[in-house]
Design a protein around this motif. Structure first.
Motif, PDB file in Angstrom:
ATOM      1  N   LYS A  25       0.976  -1.086  -0.278  1.00 32.74           N
ATOM      2  CA  LYS A  25       0.199   0.432   0.257  1.00 32.74           C
ATOM      3  C   LYS A  25       1.391   1.178  -0.315  1.00 32.74           C
ATOM      4  CE  LYS A  25      -3.002  -2.305   3.265  1.00 32.74           C
ATOM      5  NZ  LYS A  25      -2.753  -3.384   3.287  1.00 32.74           N
ATOM      6  N   ILE A  26       0.329   1.950  -1.180  1.00 29.92           N
ATOM      7  CA  ILE A  26       1.294   4.275  -0.759  1.00 29.92           C
ATOM      8  C   ILE A  26       0.404   4.783   0.223  1.00 29.92           C
ATOM      9  CG2 ILE A  26       2.029   5.590  -1.301  1.00 29.92           C
ATOM     10  CD1 ILE A  26       2.845   3.327  -4.184  1.00 29.92           C
ATOM     11  N   LEU A  38       3.894   7.250   2.713  1.00 30.44           N
ATOM     12  CA  LEU A  38       3.841   5.977   3.571  1.00 30.44           C
ATOM     13  C   LEU A  38       4.276   4.460   2.697  1.00 30.44           C
ATOM     14  CD1 LEU A  38       4.445   5.204   6.669  1.00 30.44           C
ATOM     15  CD2 LEU A  38       1.978   5.290   7.039  1.00 30.44           C
ATOM     16  N   ILE A  39       5.156   3.644   3.224  1.00 25.68           N
ATOM     17  CA  ILE A  39       5.011   2.504   2.529  1.00 25.68           C
ATOM     18  C   ILE A  39       4.845   1.495   3.265  1.00 25.68           C
ATOM     19  CG2 ILE A  39       5.899   0.915   0.811  1.00 25.68           C
ATOM     20  CD1 ILE A  39       6.038   3.855  -0.581  1.00 25.68           C
ATOM     21  N   GLU A  54      -0.484   1.511  -9.745  1.00 24.12           N
ATOM     22  CA  GLU A  54      -0.663   3.033  -9.078  1.00 24.12           C
ATOM     23  C   GLU A  54       0.788   4.118  -8.654  1.00 24.12           C
ATOM     24  OE1 GLU A  54      -1.390   3.691  -4.598  1.00 24.12           O
ATOM     25  OE2 GLU A  54      -2.060   1.725  -4.555  1.00 24.12           O
ATOM     26  N   ILE A  55       1.869   2.805  -9.336  1.00 18.95           N
ATOM     27  CA  ILE A  55       3.093   3.317  -9.244  1.00 18.95           C
ATOM     28  C   ILE A  55       3.536   5.139 -10.238  1.00 18.95           C
ATOM     29  CG2 ILE A  55       5.680   3.276  -9.281  1.00 18.95           C
ATOM     30  CD1 ILE A  55       4.798   2.813  -6.800  1.00 18.95           C
ATOM     31  N   LEU A  88      11.052  -0.480  -7.652  1.00 24.41           N
ATOM     32  CA  LEU A  88       9.732  -0.265  -7.986  1.00 24.41           C
ATOM     33  C   LEU A  88       9.166   1.125  -7.443  1.00 24.41           C
ATOM     34  CD1 LEU A  88       7.354  -0.528  -9.878  1.00 24.41           C
ATOM     35  CD2 LEU A  88       6.196  -1.676  -8.034  1.00 24.41           C
ATOM     36  N   ILE A  89      10.067   1.328  -6.086  1.00 19.63           N
ATOM     37  CA  ILE A  89       9.763   2.598  -5.342  1.00 19.63           C
ATOM     38  C   ILE A  89      10.662   3.618  -5.633  1.00 19.63           C
ATOM     39  CG2 ILE A  89       9.914   3.380  -2.832  1.00 19.63           C
ATOM     40  CD1 ILE A  89       8.804   0.323  -1.524  1.00 19.63           C
ATOM     41  N   SER A  90      12.044   2.828  -5.895  1.00 23.69           N
ATOM     42  CA  SER A  90      13.001   3.715  -6.219  1.00 23.69           C
ATOM     43  C   SER A  90      12.342   4.297  -7.240  1.00 23.69           C
ATOM     44  CB  SER A  90      14.334   3.249  -6.870  1.00 23.69           C
ATOM     45  OG  SER A  90      14.427   2.604  -6.038  1.00 23.69           O
TER      46      SER A  90
END
Length: 399
Positions: A25-26, A38-39, A54-55, A88-90
Motif C-alpha cells: 500500500k502507498i 508512507l509505504i 498506482e506507481i 519499483l519504489i525507487s
C-alpha cells in the motif's frame, strides 16, 4: 448458525484481514511544498503487480505537481521488501530527481537503506545517507540488533529442529525410505574415521587428570583417590564432552560444507524439482549416522582416557594394576550411564546445527565460509550449554 460455523466465519474474516495487511500500500499526505509517501505491506515479486499502475499514476502526479519541491518516502512501517519491490519504489525517487525535486528516504533499518543504495547505484546514480547513531543510542542499537539476531536465530533453529524431528519420526516408521547407502558412508567418514583423534586426545586428557589430581591429593595424603577422580571425570564429563567437541569441529564443518556446496551448485533445487525431499536425502542420513556413531566414539574415548590415567597412576604414582582396577570398580556403573545418556543428545544437536547452516548457504563462497564457521561455533556453544543443563539436572536428581 451453530458455534463451529460462526467460529469458522470469524477465522476466515481474520485470515482475509491478515492477508490484506500484507498487501503493498502507498499512503500519502501533502504539506506546503512536499509529499510524504508512507509505504506499508510486503513489497516482493509476488505482490508488486497490484501496485504497478498506482506507481505509474504517482509518477504522473509528481511531474504535474509544480508546487512540490521535496518527495519523502517513509519505509518505517513497511513489511518485507525484496529487490523487485525496492526497484519499483525507487522509480518514484528517480522521477523526482529527473524533475528537479529533492528525494529523501526515512528509514531506521540500515539494511533496507543499503538495499536502496545498491539499487540506485546501478540505475539512478544517487544514494541516501545511512542512519548515524552516537553515544548511548549507538550502544542501544547494538544491544537491540544482537538480541534481534539471537531471537531470529533461535526461532529459525527451533523451526528446523521441529522439521527434522518430524522427518526423523517418519523415517523410523518407514525404514524403507531411509537412504542407507549415504547413511553408512557418513557413519564411516564422521564416526569411524574420527576414532584415532578421539582416542589420542582423551588418552592425554586422562593422563593429565591423573597426574594433576595426584599432585593435589598428595598434599592431603589421599593419592589413592586419584583413581576415583579419574573415573568420575572421564566417565561423566570428559569422554563425552571431548568427543562432542571433536565432532562439532570435524564433522559439523564437513556437513555444512557438503550441503552448502550442493546449495551453491543448485543441486538441492534440482532435488526439489524431481520431487526428492532434501531433508530425507541430506539431513536424516547425517542425523542417524551421528546418533549411532557418537555413543561408539564415547566408548572408545572412555577406554582411552582411563588407559592414559592408568599409565600415569601405575608408572608415576606407584599404584599396582590390581589396586587401580579395584579402586576403579568402586566408582560404580552409574557414572558411566550418566555420561552415555548425553551422547545421543549431543549427536542430535551437532547434526541439526551442521545441516541447518548448510541449508542456509547462499550462492557465494563467502557465505559458505561464514556458515561453516557459524556451524562449528554454535555446535560447541550448544554442547557446553546442554552439558551444563545436564549437570544441573543430575545435581537436582542427586545422580
Amino acid at each position: 448458525m451453530n458455534a463451529d460455523a460462526q467460529a469458522q466465519i470469524e477465522a476466515d474474516i481474520q485470515s482475509d484481514k491478515a492477508r490484506n495487511d500484507d498487501l503493498p500500500k502507498i499512503l500519502y499526505k501533502q504539506a506546503e511544498n512536499s509529499i510524504i509517501y508512507l509505504i506499508k505491506g510486503d513489497w516482493n515479486k509476488n505482490s508488486i503487480a497490484n501496485v504497478e499502475d498506482e506507481i505509474a499514476q504517482l509518477e504522473s502526479e509528481i511531474i504535474a505537481a509544480s508546487n512540490v519541491d521535496k518527495i519523502i518516502i517513509d519505509l518505517n512501517k513497511c513489511g518485507n521488501i525484496d529487490t523487485s519491490g525496492a526497484f519499483l519504489i525507487s522509480k518514484i525517487l528517480e522521477t523526482a530527481k529527473n524533475h528537479e525535486r529533492e528525494a529523501k528516504i526515512i528509514c531506521q533499518n540500515e539494511d533496507l537503506l543499503n538495499l536502496f543504495n545498491k539499487i540506485n547505484s546501478y540505475h539512478w546514480d544517487y544514494t541516501f545517507d545511512t542512519v548515524r547513531y552516537t553515544g548511548i543510542a549507538l550502544f542501544g542499537k547494538k544491544v537491540y540488533d544482537t538480541w534481534k539476531r539471537f531471537y531470529n536465530e533461535l526461532i529459525s533453529s527451533l523451526n528446523f529442529m521441529g522439521h527434522t524431528i518430524l522427518c526423523f519420526w517418519k523415517a523410523v516408521l518407514n525404514p524403507g525410505h531411509i537412504r542407507w547407502t549415504p547413511t553408512f558412508a557418513i557413519a564411516e567418514s564422521a564416526g569411524l574415521n574420527a576414532i584415532p583423534i578421539v582416542c589420542v586426545l582423551t588418552f592425554f586428557i586422562g593422563a593429565v587428570i591423573s597426574f594433576m589430581g595426584a599432585q593435589t591429593l598428595n598434599n592431603f595424603g589421599a593419592t589413592i583417590f586419584t583413581v576415583d577422580l579419574l573415573g568420575v571425570s572421564v566417565l561423566r564429563e570428559f569422554a563425552v564432552l571431548i568427543t562432542a567437541i571433536i565432532l562439532a569441529g570435524r564433522s559439523d564443518s564437513a556437513f555444512t560444507a557438503q550441503i552448502g556446496s550442493m546449495k551453491m551448485t543448485q543441486e538441492i533445487d534440482a532435488m526439489e524439482t524431481m520431487g526428492i525431499n532434501p531433508m530425507e536425502m541430506l539431513v536424516i542420513p547425517r542425523v542417524i549416522a551421528l546418533l549411532v556413531m557418537t555413543p561408539i566414539l564415547v566408548l572408545f574415548a572412555i577406554f582411552s582416557g582411563l588407559a592414559g590415567g592408568a599409565l600415569v597412576a601405575i608408572f608415576s604414582l606407584g599404584l599396582s594394576p590390581t589396586m587401580f582396577m579395584s579402586r576403579l570398580q568402586e566408582v560404580g556403573i552409574t557414572h558411566f550411564w550418566v555420561g552415555m545418556v548425553k551422547a545421543p543428545v549431543f549427536a542430535f544437536i551437532i547434526a541439526i546445527i551442521g545441516c541447518r547452516q548448510g541449508m542456509m548457504v547462499e550462492n557465494d563462497v563467502i557465505s559458505l565460509g561464514k556458515n561453516t564457521t557459524a556451524a562449528v561455533v554454535q555446535a560447541i556453544f550448544m554442547v557446553i550449554v546442554v552439558d551444563a543443563i545436564f549437570a544441573m539436572i543430575y545435581n537436582e536428581l542427586d545422580v
